[in-house]
Write an enzyme that holds these catalytic residues in place. Structure first.
Site, PDB file in Angstrom:
ATOM      1  N   GLY A  46      -6.018  20.939  -6.997  1.00 26.50           N
ATOM      2  CA  GLY A  46      -6.758  20.829  -5.560  1.00 26.50           C
ATOM      3  C   GLY A  46      -6.447  22.026  -4.796  1.00 26.50           C
ATOM      4  N   GLN A  51      -4.059  26.625   2.765  1.00 24.86           N
ATOM      5  CA  GLN A  51      -3.307  27.199   1.775  1.00 24.86           C
ATOM      6  C   GLN A  51      -3.823  28.525   1.537  1.00 24.86           C
ATOM      7  OE1 GLN A  51      -3.877  23.508  -1.155  1.00 24.86           O
ATOM      8  NE2 GLN A  51      -1.699  24.351  -1.605  1.00 24.86           N
ATOM      9  N   CYS A  88       2.461  21.109  -5.754  1.00 31.75           N
ATOM     10  CA  CYS A  88       1.546  21.830  -4.765  1.00 31.75           C
ATOM     11  C   CYS A  88       1.652  23.333  -4.970  1.00 31.75           C
ATOM     12  CB  CYS A  88       1.901  21.382  -3.304  1.00 31.75           C
ATOM     13  SG  CYS A  88       1.018  22.102  -2.097  1.00 31.75           S
ATOM     14  N   LEU A  89       0.742  24.149  -4.886  1.00 30.80           N
ATOM     15  CA  LEU A  89       0.741  25.486  -5.243  1.00 30.80           C
ATOM     16  C   LEU A  89       1.525  26.187  -4.034  1.00 30.80           C
ATOM     17  CD1 LEU A  89      -2.657  26.097  -6.391  1.00 30.80           C
ATOM     18  CD2 LEU A  89      -0.892  26.089  -7.899  1.00 30.80           C
ATOM     19  N   HIS A 130      -3.303  13.932  -0.646  1.00 30.50           N
ATOM     20  CA  HIS A 130      -2.555  15.068  -0.851  1.00 30.50           C
ATOM     21  C   HIS A 130      -3.020  16.168   0.089  1.00 30.50           C
ATOM     22  CE1 HIS A 130       0.265  18.164  -2.839  1.00 30.50           C
ATOM     23  NE2 HIS A 130      -0.533  18.892  -2.174  1.00 30.50           N
ATOM     24  N   GLU A 131      -4.613  16.457  -0.291  1.00 31.93           N
ATOM     25  CA  GLU A 131      -5.232  17.625   0.259  1.00 31.93           C
ATOM     26  C   GLU A 131      -5.732  17.349   1.845  1.00 31.93           C
ATOM     27  OE1 GLU A 131      -5.213  19.973  -1.517  1.00 31.93           O
ATOM     28  OE2 GLU A 131      -4.865  19.179  -3.189  1.00 31.93           O
ATOM     29  N   HIS A 134      -2.919  18.503   3.998  1.00 31.28           N
ATOM     30  CA  HIS A 134      -3.004  19.690   4.143  1.00 31.28           C
ATOM     31  C   HIS A 134      -3.772  20.250   5.391  1.00 31.28           C
ATOM     32  CE1 HIS A 134      -0.791  21.637   0.872  1.00 31.28           C
ATOM     33  NE2 HIS A 134      -1.360  20.979   0.018  1.00 31.28           N
TER      34      HIS A 134
HETATM   35 NI    NI Z   1      -0.734  20.819  -1.886  1.00 34.80          NI
END
Ligand code: NI
Length: 157
Positions: A46, A51, A88-89, A130-131, A134
């Site tokens: 995701g 991000q 998470c990236l 989660h997304e 963000h």
């Molecule tokens: Ni993330």
């Protein structure tokens, strides 16, 4: 199409509230295509536009072959609770247990501005929560079991 740089913990753009998309135009298509390349290049499941430094309410996900593009997503219904591990990236070298709803229903637009409504449980519910966090400047370590340890180690950012 092109890869974009994924911002890491400490970059203040990860903490901003993203703005709704108003124009479903070539810029949006380019952003979505670039996000897709970026997510796959980083083996992510995701990715949210903040991000890659774009403060717009845009999320993509690939959950075992089902690909989603969600513009201006909103959770309109939540049910139950689940706990599982997340990463998470933008939060490298860490993963942790997070409590999430078991089932969610999301309203969003697709890339052309058409209405979507998707209900899902388990991994879909976890990932979309989660997304969408963000988009509100929230990282999973803010709410995960041992997130405080990460924040203490690297500073509150
Ligand atoms: Ni993330």
């Amino acid at each position: 199409m092109a890869k974009r740089k994924v911002l890491k913990y400490g970059d203040e753009r990860l903490r901003k509230v993203a703005k709704n998309v108003a124009d479903f135009d070539d810029d949006l298509f380019q952003l979505l295509d670039d996000m897709r390349d970026t997510m796959y290049a980083n083996n992510g499941m995701g990715l949210a536009a903040p991000q890659v430094g774009v403060l717009k309410r845009v999320v993509i996900m690939d959950l075992g072959g089902s690909f989603f593009e969600l513009i201006n997503p909103e959770i309109v219904r939540c049910e139950g609770e689940q706990e599982d591990e997340e990463g998470c990236l933008s939060v490298p070298n860490f993963s942790d247990i997070v409590k999430r709803p078991e089932k969610v229903t999301v309203k969003a637009k697709d890339r052309y501005g058409y209405d979507l409504e998707i209900s899902g449980e388990k991994y879909f519910a976890r990932c979309v929560s989660h997304e969408i966090d963000h988009l509100n400047g929230v990282l999973y370590i803010d709410k995960s079991k041992n997130g405080k340890k990460y924040i203490e180690k690297y500073g509150k950012k």
